[in-house]
Design a protein around this motif. Structure first.
Motif, PDB file in Angstrom:
ATOM      1  N   ILE A  34     -32.480 -62.520  51.795  1.00  0.00           N
ATOM      2  CA  ILE A  34     -33.300 -61.349  51.488  1.00  0.00           C
ATOM      3  C   ILE A  34     -32.720 -60.664  50.248  1.00  0.00           C
ATOM      4  O   ILE A  34     -31.500 -60.469  50.152  1.00  0.00           O
ATOM      5  N   ILE A  35     -33.579 -60.290  49.322  1.00  0.00           N
ATOM      6  CA  ILE A  35     -33.131 -59.647  48.087  1.00  0.00           C
ATOM      7  C   ILE A  35     -33.136 -58.133  48.277  1.00  0.00           C
ATOM      8  O   ILE A  35     -34.165 -57.534  48.607  1.00  0.00           O
ATOM      9  N   VAL A  48     -28.565 -60.763  46.840  1.00  0.00           N
ATOM     10  CA  VAL A  48     -29.108 -61.578  47.922  1.00  0.00           C
ATOM     11  C   VAL A  48     -28.193 -61.501  49.135  1.00  0.00           C
ATOM     12  O   VAL A  48     -26.975 -61.689  49.014  1.00  0.00           O
ATOM     13  N   GLN A  49     -28.783 -61.209  50.299  1.00  0.00           N
ATOM     14  CA  GLN A  49     -28.044 -61.158  51.550  1.00  0.00           C
ATOM     15  C   GLN A  49     -28.738 -62.044  52.583  1.00  0.00           C
ATOM     16  O   GLN A  49     -29.967 -62.160  52.577  1.00  0.00           O
ATOM     17  N   PHE A  50     -27.968 -62.662  53.471  1.00  0.00           N
ATOM     18  CA  PHE A  50     -28.547 -63.430  54.564  1.00  0.00           C
ATOM     19  C   PHE A  50     -28.625 -62.534  55.796  1.00  0.00           C
ATOM     20  O   PHE A  50     -27.596 -62.123  56.335  1.00  0.00           O
ATOM     21  N   LEU A  51     -29.858 -62.241  56.209  1.00  0.00           N
ATOM     22  CA  LEU A  51     -30.090 -61.260  57.270  1.00  0.00           C
ATOM     23  C   LEU A  51     -30.954 -61.859  58.378  1.00  0.00           C
ATOM     24  O   LEU A  51     -31.647 -62.854  58.176  1.00  0.00           O
ATOM     25  N   PRO A  52     -30.939 -61.243  59.566  1.00  0.00           N
ATOM     26  CA  PRO A  52     -31.757 -61.761  60.673  1.00  0.00           C
ATOM     27  C   PRO A  52     -33.243 -61.624  60.368  1.00  0.00           C
ATOM     28  O   PRO A  52     -33.685 -60.616  59.797  1.00  0.00           O
ATOM     29  N   VAL A  53     -34.024 -62.632  60.742  1.00  0.00           N
ATOM     30  CA  VAL A  53     -35.474 -62.604  60.579  1.00  0.00           C
ATOM     31  C   VAL A  53     -36.111 -63.236  61.816  1.00  0.00           C
ATOM     32  O   VAL A  53     -35.440 -63.865  62.633  1.00  0.00           O
ATOM     33  N   VAL A  54     -37.417 -63.045  61.934  1.00  0.00           N
ATOM     34  CA  VAL A  54     -38.209 -63.706  62.971  1.00  0.00           C
ATOM     35  C   VAL A  54     -39.359 -64.401  62.263  1.00  0.00           C
ATOM     36  O   VAL A  54     -40.087 -63.777  61.488  1.00  0.00           O
ATOM     37  N   SER A  55     -39.530 -65.687  62.496  1.00  0.00           N
ATOM     38  CA  SER A  55     -40.487 -66.467  61.724  1.00  0.00           C
ATOM     39  C   SER A  55     -41.925 -66.076  62.028  1.00  0.00           C
ATOM     40  O   SER A  55     -42.252 -65.603  63.134  1.00  0.00           O
ATOM     41  N   ASP A 141     -36.159 -54.551  56.046  1.00  0.00           N
ATOM     42  CA  ASP A 141     -36.345 -53.769  54.821  1.00  0.00           C
ATOM     43  C   ASP A 141     -34.959 -53.470  54.264  1.00  0.00           C
ATOM     44  O   ASP A 141     -34.347 -52.457  54.592  1.00  0.00           O
ATOM     45  N   ALA A 142     -34.479 -54.359  53.428  1.00  0.00           N
ATOM     46  CA  ALA A 142     -33.096 -54.274  52.955  1.00  0.00           C
ATOM     47  C   ALA A 142     -32.856 -53.059  52.068  1.00  0.00           C
ATOM     48  O   ALA A 142     -31.706 -52.652  51.872  1.00  0.00           O
ATOM     49  N   ASP A 143     -33.915 -52.465  51.519  1.00  0.00           N
ATOM     50  CA  ASP A 143     -33.742 -51.296  50.663  1.00  0.00           C
ATOM     51  C   ASP A 143     -33.578 -50.003  51.458  1.00  0.00           C
ATOM     52  O   ASP A 143     -33.207 -48.971  50.895  1.00  0.00           O
ATOM     53  N   HIS A 147     -28.195 -53.527  56.058  1.00  0.00           N
ATOM     54  CA  HIS A 147     -28.203 -54.475  57.162  1.00  0.00           C
ATOM     55  C   HIS A 147     -27.043 -55.458  57.039  1.00  0.00           C
ATOM     56  O   HIS A 147     -26.536 -55.711  55.942  1.00  0.00           O
ATOM     57  N   VAL A 148     -26.660 -56.015  58.177  1.00  0.00           N
ATOM     58  CA  VAL A 148     -25.609 -57.035  58.202  1.00  0.00           C
ATOM     59  C   VAL A 148     -26.149 -58.270  58.904  1.00  0.00           C
ATOM     60  O   VAL A 148     -27.184 -58.223  59.582  1.00  0.00           O
ATOM     61  N   SER A 149     -25.452 -59.369  58.745  1.00  0.00           N
ATOM     62  CA  SER A 149     -25.839 -60.613  59.397  1.00  0.00           C
ATOM     63  C   SER A 149     -25.734 -60.476  60.914  1.00  0.00           C
ATOM     64  O   SER A 149     -25.029 -59.594  61.429  1.00  0.00           O
ATOM     65  N   PRO A 150     -26.426 -61.338  61.675  1.00  0.00           N
ATOM     66  CA  PRO A 150     -26.332 -61.291  63.142  1.00  0.00           C
ATOM     67  C   PRO A 150     -24.885 -61.406  63.614  1.00  0.00           C
ATOM     68  O   PRO A 150     -24.077 -62.129  63.022  1.00  0.00           O
ATOM     69  N   MET A 151     -24.577 -60.690  64.688  1.00  0.00           N
ATOM     70  CA  MET A 151     -23.230 -60.668  65.239  1.00  0.00           C
ATOM     71  C   MET A 151     -23.217 -61.368  66.600  1.00  0.00           C
ATOM     72  O   MET A 151     -24.120 -61.159  67.413  1.00  0.00           O
TER      73      MET A 151
END
Length: 331
Positions: A34-35, A48-55, A141-143, A147-151
């Protein structure tokens, strides 16, 4: 063409809505790049960050389950395969039945609204229908937050003789979702040919199933112990005719002082006003704002936009606006 576009914002805490794999006793959450936008010293930069998503596939599955349950309760035709989604573990949608497209649409509202494809075993012309409903991923919404990656969360279950350790990655985020519905295509094969006699019922079904999906907890996996806690923060919906207008991504933005503002509402309204002028289109906007108490400023904007108090009211307003424009079900 009557077209509907929704944008939703949810605050979701401690969820495991979309897991992608298990490695031993470790279950991983789906992530995506996610940018994120930064403002530092009045200059904009991106990271760019790698964050949790749902497809979108996961969201669509939740929608189809809600759609099926609602259609069955209203005696709207649904094929046996879609009715059996619990036993089948999904929606194969009769992949080997090479019936005429019109017959398939008449027999099953789920296939009418969400599409299907059946291919001959030895090759040849496939029987297919494109979905009339589109879903984005649930994207942070990274702005609006760091947010952080899944823990990973540590768990223990009891085996036959000893405790068994397992770990499940959980995520929390301000999730955003875009959903589009091609209302004009429901019950039709093309722009002219209507092949069902209950088109208004199917249009109502397609829109109200979205409310059932959100309210009924259909979205996500691992709900027996990881039921997602979803708090609606905001939403916007646009009903447009005769051309499609998609809402702006339901994101907020920080100014140079770090203050958040509902960019998605401002941008959707600005684009809608210009769109209406350029294409001589009819546009109606409904919105929910539980974050900023935003109101439109211009008199022109106030003519096409209406505020609601909750998501159910927003979806109901959209449904009534759409049914008003479809008249006898042929528009």
């Amino acid at each position: 063409m009557v077209f509907v576009s929704f944008g939703f914002r949810f605050r979701v805490n401690v969820e495991a809505m979309n897991m992608v794999e298990s490695v031993g006793n470790y279950s991983r959450h789906r992530v995506a790049p996610i940018i994120r936008r930064f403002i530092e010293d009045d200059k904009v930069r991106y990271e760019v960050q790698f964050l949790p998503v749902v497809s979108g596939q996961s969201v669509a599955n939740a929608y189809m389950r809600a759609l099926t349950d609602l259609a069955v309760s209203r005696n709207i035709p649904v094929c046996d395969m879609c009715r059996s989604y619990m036993e089948l573990g999904g929606f194969p949608k009769r992949p080997n039945e090479l019936k005429d497209v019109a017959v398939r649409i008449q027999e099953c509202a789920v296939e009418d609204i969400t599409g299907f494809m059946a291919a001959p075993p030895g090759g040849g012309q496939a029987v297919r229908r494109t979905s009339r409903v589109q879903f984005s991923y649930l994207i942070p919404d990274a702005d609006s937050a760091r947010h952080v990656s899944p823990m990973p969360q540590f768990h223990v279950r009891y085996g036959k003789e000893e405790q068994m350790i397992f770990n499940v990655e959980s995520g929390s985020a301000i999730y955003t979702l875009i959903t589009n519905i091609d209302v004009d295509g429901i019950g039709r094969i093309d722009s002219d040919k209507i092949v069902v006699n209950n088109r208004k019922d199917r249009i109502t079904l397609a829109i109200e199933a979205l409310a059932l999906m959100i309210n009924g907890g259909y979205v996500g996996a691992k709900k027996s112990r990881y039921f997602p806690q979803m708090e609606p923060l905001g939403a916007v919906a646009v009903v447009s005719h005769p051309y499609p207008l998609v809402v702006s991504p339901p994101k907020v933005r920080q100014d140079s002082n770090g203050t958040l503002a509902p960019w998605y509402l401002e941008d959707t309204v600005a684009r809608a006003l210009r769109f209406r002028q350029m294409f001589n289109a009819t546009v109606k906007i409904f919105y929910l704002d539980n974050e900023f108490n935003w109101v439109p400023q211009s008199d022109e904007a106030k003519k096409i936009i209406e505020r609601v108090n909750d998501i159910n009211s927003l979806i109901d307003k959209v449904k009534n606006e759409v049914l008003g424009q479809t008249k006898d079900g042929t528009a």
